[in-house]
Design a protein around this motif. Structure first.
Motif, mmCIF file in Angstrom:
data_model
loop_
_atom_site.group_PDB
_atom_site.id
_atom_site.type_symbol
_atom_site.label_atom_id
_atom_site.label_comp_id
_atom_site.label_asym_id
_atom_site.label_seq_id
_atom_site.Cartn_x
_atom_site.Cartn_y
_atom_site.Cartn_z
ATOM 1 N N ASP A 280 0.840 -1.199 0.000
ATOM 2 C CA ASP A 280 0.000 0.000 0.000
ATOM 3 C C ASP A 280 0.873 1.247 0.000
ATOM 4 O O ASP A 280 1.708 1.453 0.883
ATOM 5 C CB ASP A 280 -0.895 -0.028 1.240
ATOM 6 N N MET B 142 4.336 5.547 2.544
ATOM 7 C CA MET B 142 4.558 6.971 2.822
ATOM 8 C C MET B 142 4.564 7.237 4.318
ATOM 9 O O MET B 142 5.409 7.957 4.843
ATOM 10 C CB MET B 142 3.454 7.820 2.177
ATOM 11 N N LYS B 143 3.565 6.617 5.003
ATOM 12 C CA LYS B 143 3.459 6.810 6.447
ATOM 13 C C LYS B 143 4.734 6.351 7.137
ATOM 14 O O LYS B 143 5.310 7.064 7.972
ATOM 15 C CB LYS B 143 2.269 5.994 7.009
ATOM 16 N N TYR C 144 -3.327 8.150 13.242
ATOM 17 C CA TYR C 144 -1.962 8.355 12.782
ATOM 18 C C TYR C 144 -1.024 8.602 13.951
ATOM 19 O O TYR C 144 0.089 8.073 13.981
ATOM 20 C CB TYR C 144 -1.914 9.511 11.774
ATOM 21 N N ILE D 179 0.279 4.430 0.506
ATOM 22 C CA ILE D 179 0.158 5.382 1.608
ATOM 23 C C ILE D 179 0.808 4.831 2.869
ATOM 24 O O ILE D 179 1.436 5.560 3.629
ATOM 25 C CB ILE D 179 -1.308 5.787 1.827
ATOM 26 N N GLU D 180 0.682 3.491 3.047
ATOM 27 C CA GLU D 180 1.353 2.869 4.188
ATOM 28 C C GLU D 180 2.864 3.101 4.102
ATOM 29 O O GLU D 180 3.521 3.369 5.113
ATOM 30 C CB GLU D 180 1.058 1.361 4.244
ATOM 31 N N ARG E 194 7.717 8.569 6.432
ATOM 32 C CA ARG E 194 7.558 9.853 7.096
ATOM 33 C C ARG E 194 7.974 9.752 8.562
ATOM 34 O O ARG E 194 8.682 10.638 9.075
ATOM 35 C CB ARG E 194 6.092 10.290 7.002
ATOM 36 N N LYS F 282 -1.583 -2.341 13.073
ATOM 37 C CA LYS F 282 -1.524 -0.911 12.764
ATOM 38 C C LYS F 282 -2.732 -0.200 13.363
ATOM 39 O O LYS F 282 -3.872 -0.582 13.099
ATOM 40 C CB LYS F 282 -1.529 -0.714 11.245
#
Lengths: 136, 530
Positions: free
Chosen positions: A13, A18-19, A114, A15-16, A22, A110
């Motif tokens: 994924d 990216m998270k 956030y 976005i995962e 980050r 998870k």
């Protein structure tokens, strides 16, 4: 003192990923992250590169499932020593049991928020970077 | 007369005298002898008479006390003599001996009696003439008569003597026996169970008609054959032999075998076999009762397959629920992360209004996640009993404190010691967590009190959880158990909690209901099978 870790993140994924990146980028110690999208890619990577310190593995992936990959990994003479932590969306007790049976170094579900996610990843990375790991 | 002559005469006289004397002596002796002989004879005669009278009185006794009735009649059936049994038979009032025996023959039998009497006259005797009589005693009905003629010196018949035996009971007994035998023969012949009798060599001696139907063989085809060779497939011979051995040891038992009928069709039979003994207790073979369970077996197998299928699809469904719920959760997490980044990156640039909206989006996401989790929990309440264990409810509720936050103003007390329940620990936890959680959430009083109690009712434990919270209006009593029926808008409430509780209670064959007064408090009751 915290060591910089070589982390292999197996996650499909976007976005995962990216998270995760980050969170890692905000940590003082400069850990390096290699992302692959599935188990097949991960095995290919392991064959052609120096081995990572830890592997973070998502369970629900296309092609080779997380558990399939884990099974392959633990049957390998060398790879089986790499601590592998599950980053899962599922707290399905069946999956959890299966993973611990095959052999994992941790299982993290998870969180939705956030902020909670940030805390969890920071704790996880902090723990592993204080560990004595096999260097090869 | 000369002297000589005189002397001669004298001598002659003397001789004569002597002779007479001798004769007298002899006579005397003889008469003595005769007398003693006569005496002897008299004595022995007396003895004989005594003997005769003794034996005749003995005979009289025998005659009188004879169990069987004895009568002596003339040729016109007039009774001359009868013994006690006979007078008992005809009755006290008829005890005079001037009666006619013919009257005591049952009307329906008198014709036959006449015939029999003619036979008697012809042949001199009739034995075992069975007839009905009109007795004094109602219990006597059937008699067997043995009769023979009595003759005078000139060999002319003058009467008849008869011994009459009461065979009523005997006949009834035999009839009963016959009826019983007939009854069981009928039962055996018509019962749905196949019956077979075999000798010690396993040769078939007898079968009933059900066995004919079951095996497809007729009686003629099967009698004398070995059951094993005819019906039992080779691979089961060894098993069958062992069973036969047990019969020799006198052991009865039931077991299942697979046999082949005449058409070669496989059949499953349930056999109940028992050793068979003759009258002297000698083992002569065995008797087996056979029930065709082929259809039952088929159903059993079908059931197994269906159950296996059900289990598979249940598992698949659960897997599916897990996958779906986690696939649904992933985007939620992503949205949450992205929102956080926007807030982070645009810090200071966002208007108050937009920040409020972002907060609302986040709240909605959380609600959505709770909903998905609860749906997943709901769909997982299909315990297969694999994880069942004895659960100590006291310690389970203690542990609840770690999951539920109990505010300072709320007290939870136990009215009684709680029992141990057999079942899935997580399920029981869900029940108490939801009910106690609800009590806490809907507490509007300054001093909240939640009471947990249990009482034993036949077969069940009846639990109660009561609070002094806001209460529920009666119109909503049923509604609370329906899915998605949250009565109030509450953060973190999906409206599934009580539905899950009900499903779990249903699973343990219990019931759940509530009593409540709006504004005063609520008590939930539920039962769980012991």
């Amino acid at each position: 003192m915290n060591k910089a870790l070589n982390i292999l993140l197996i996650e499909d994924d976007k976005i995962e990923i990216m998270k995760f990146n980050r969170v890692i980028s905000k940590i003082e110690t400069k850990h390096s992250v290699k992302e692959v999208n599935n188990g097949e890619e991960a095995l290919e990577y392991l064959e052609n590169n120096s081995l990572p310190d830890i592997i973070l593995l998502d369970l629900n992936m296309p092609k080779m499932s997380g558990i399939e990959f884990l099974t392959n990994l633990k049957q390998h003479d060398t790879y089986k020593y790499i601590p592998t932590i599950i980053l899962s969306t599922s707290d399905n007790p069946k999956d959890m049991m299966e993973c611990y049976r095959i052999g994992i170094a941790g299982y993290m579900v998870k969180p939705l928020k956030y902020e909670d996610y940030v805390t969890s990843i920071n704790t996880l990375i902090a723990y592993w970077s204080t560990n004595q790991l096999i260097k090869k | 007369m000369s002297q000589k002559e005189i002397d001669i005469l004298k001598r002659a006289l003397n001789r004569e005298k002597l002779a007479r004397k001798q004769a007298e002596q002899i006579l005397e002796d003889k008469s003595k002898e005769l007398y003693s002989l006569a005496e002897e004879l008299r004595e022995s005669n007396e003895k004989l008479e005594e003997l005769v009278s003794e034996s005749s009185s003995e005979l009289k006794g025998v005659f009188q006390n004879l169990v069987d009735a004895y009568i002596l009649i003339d040729l016109n059936w007039n009774v001359i003599k009868m013994n006690t049994s006979a007078s008992n038979l005809v009755g006290e009032e008829n005890n005079s001996e001037a009666i006619n025996a013919f009257e005591f023959i049952h009307v329906d039998e008198q014709k036959n009696a006449k015939k029999a009497f003619n036979t008697l006259l012809e042949k001199g005797s009739v034995s075992n003439f069975i007839t009905r009589v009109r007795p004094n005693d109602k219990d006597i009905d059937l008699v067997s008569i043995n009769v023979s003629l009595i003759y005078n010196k000139n060999n002319q018949p003058i009467g008849a003597q008869a011994i009459i035996r009461d065979i009523t009971l005997e006949t009834r007994y035999n009839n009963n026996l016959e009826a019983q035998k007939q009854k069981y023969t009928n039962v055996i012949a018509n019962m749905n169970l196949g019956l077979i009798e075999v000798d010690l060599e396993d040769r078939i001696v007898m079968i009933n008609s059900s066995f004919e139907k079951m095996s497809g063989y007729s009686e003629e085809e099967i009698i004398g054959k070995k059951g094993k060779e005819l019906l039992v497939p080779e691979e089961q011979h060894e098993f069958f032999d062992k069973k036969v051995e047990k019969r020799v040891d006198g052991i009865s038992e039931s077991y299942e075998v697979q046999v082949l009928d005449k058409k070669g069709r496989k059949k499953n039979w349930l056999i109940s076999g028992a050793p068979n003994y003759d009258n002297s207790g000698k083992l002569v073979g065995s008797i087996g009762i056979h029930l065709d369970i082929t259809e039952l077996k088929k159903l059993e197998k079908q059931k197994e397959i269906l159950l296996a299928q059900l289990e598979t699809s249940n598992n698949e469904l659960q897997e599916y629920a897990h996958i779906v719920s986690h696939d649904l959760k992933s985007p939620l997490r992503n949205i949450h992360a992205l929102l956080s980044w926007i807030k982070e990156e645009e810090e200071g640039n966002l208007k108050e209004n937009s920040l409020t909206h972002i907060d609302l989006i986040e709240n909605s996401l959380e609600k959505m996640e709770t909903l998905i989790t609860d749906i997943l929990n709901y769909s997982s309440v299909t315990s297969d009993g694999k994880d069942d264990q004895l659960v100590d409810i006291n310690s389970l509720i203690e542990e609840l404190h770690k999951i539920i936050i109990v505010p300072e103003n709320v007290k939870i007390i136990f009215l009684t010691e709680l029992p141990n329940l057999r079942g899935n620990r997580v399920r029981f936890q869900q029940v108490f967590q939801n009910l106690i959680g609800n009590s806490i959430h809907y507490m509007d009083k300054e001093q909240g009190l939640i009471k947990v109690g249990v009482e034993e009712i036949p077969g069940f434990y009846k639990f109660s959880i009561s609070d002094n919270g806001i209460g529920i209006e009666e119109k909503n009593f049923e509604k609370v158990f329906k899915i998605f029926q949250s009565l109030t808008e509450r953060k973190g409430s999906s409206g599934i909690g009580l539905t899950i509780v009900k499903k779990i209670i249903d699973h343990y064959q219990g019931e759940i209901w509530l009593e409540s007064e709006y504004g005063v408090g609520t008590t939930f009751y539920f039962t769980i099978r012991k």
